[in-house]
Design a protein around this motif. Structure first.
Motif, short mmCIF file in Angstrom:
data_model
loop_
_atom_site.label_atom_id
_atom_site.label_comp_id
_atom_site.label_asym_id
_atom_site.label_seq_id
_atom_site.Cartn_x
_atom_site.Cartn_y
_atom_site.Cartn_z
N GLN A 5 31.38 51.67 42.50
CA GLN A 5 32.83 51.69 42.38
C GLN A 5 33.34 50.39 41.76
OE1 GLN A 5 33.53 52.53 46.58
NE2 GLN A 5 34.64 54.39 45.99
N LEU A 6 32.79 49.27 42.21
CA LEU A 6 33.20 47.99 41.64
C LEU A 6 32.84 47.92 40.17
CD1 LEU A 6 34.42 45.21 41.86
CD2 LEU A 6 32.23 44.37 42.75
N GLU A 7 31.65 48.35 39.82
CA GLU A 7 31.24 48.35 38.42
C GLU A 7 32.20 49.19 37.58
OE1 GLU A 7 27.64 50.32 36.01
OE2 GLU A 7 27.03 48.73 37.41
N ASN A 8 32.56 50.37 38.06
CA ASN A 8 33.49 51.24 37.32
C ASN A 8 34.86 50.59 37.17
OD1 ASN A 8 31.54 53.21 36.97
ND2 ASN A 8 32.17 54.36 38.78
N LEU A 10 35.46 47.35 37.10
CA LEU A 10 35.32 46.24 36.15
C LEU A 10 35.23 46.75 34.72
CD1 LEU A 10 32.87 43.93 38.13
CD2 LEU A 10 35.32 43.55 37.70
N ILE A 11 34.55 47.87 34.53
CA ILE A 11 34.50 48.48 33.20
C ILE A 11 35.90 48.90 32.77
CG2 ILE A 11 33.72 50.54 31.92
CD1 ILE A 11 31.07 50.31 33.57
N GLN A 12 36.65 49.53 33.66
CA GLN A 12 38.02 49.94 33.32
C GLN A 12 38.90 48.73 33.03
OE1 GLN A 12 38.98 53.22 32.76
NE2 GLN A 12 40.64 52.07 31.81
N PHE A 13 38.72 47.65 33.77
CA PHE A 13 39.47 46.42 33.52
C PHE A 13 39.20 45.91 32.11
CE2 PHE A 13 39.50 41.70 33.63
CZ PHE A 13 40.87 41.52 33.78
N ALA A 14 37.93 45.88 31.71
CA ALA A 14 37.58 45.42 30.36
C ALA A 14 38.21 46.33 29.30
CB ALA A 14 36.07 45.37 30.19
N ILE A 15 38.18 47.63 29.53
CA ILE A 15 38.79 48.59 28.60
C ILE A 15 40.29 48.36 28.52
CG2 ILE A 15 39.34 51.04 28.26
CD1 ILE A 15 36.50 51.61 29.48
N ASP A 16 40.94 48.17 29.66
CA ASP A 16 42.39 47.93 29.68
C ASP A 16 42.75 46.66 28.91
OD1 ASP A 16 42.72 50.21 31.19
OD2 ASP A 16 43.03 49.15 33.09
#
Length: 94
Positions: A5-8, A10-16
């Protein structure tokens, strides 16, 4: 929170961050801060992935501290951009 969940998140944060940086003007300040912001945001999730493969608890903690450092850098970058009115319509990217 589960590690996946944390990895997902963080990935979404980078995309945003990447999406927000796409709607900037082309001033020197905007381009400079956008590039640094993208490097910091993507570094967080990449270092998190490295931490998951840490060879020891000490190695894991070291890499997680790097993640925290990069997240702090992102926060300060966003405060600078907000203060300089370089981020104007964040809602437009979602």
């Amino acid at each position: 929170m589960k590690p996946n969940q944390l990895e997902n998140r963080l990935i979404q944060f980078a995309i945003d961050v990447i999406m927000v940086c796409r709607i900037k003007d082309n001033s020197f300040a905007s381009v400079h801060l956008a590039k640094q912001h993208i490097r910091s945001a993507t570094s967080v999730v990449l270092n998190y992935g490295e931490a998951q493969g840490g060879k020891s608890a000490r190695d894991f903690l070291h890499k997680m501290k790097i993640c925290l450092k990069e997240l702090r850098e992102c926060l300060i970058n966003m405060k600078i951009q907000k203060g300089a009115k370089l981020i104007t319509d964040i809602g437009a990217f979602r």
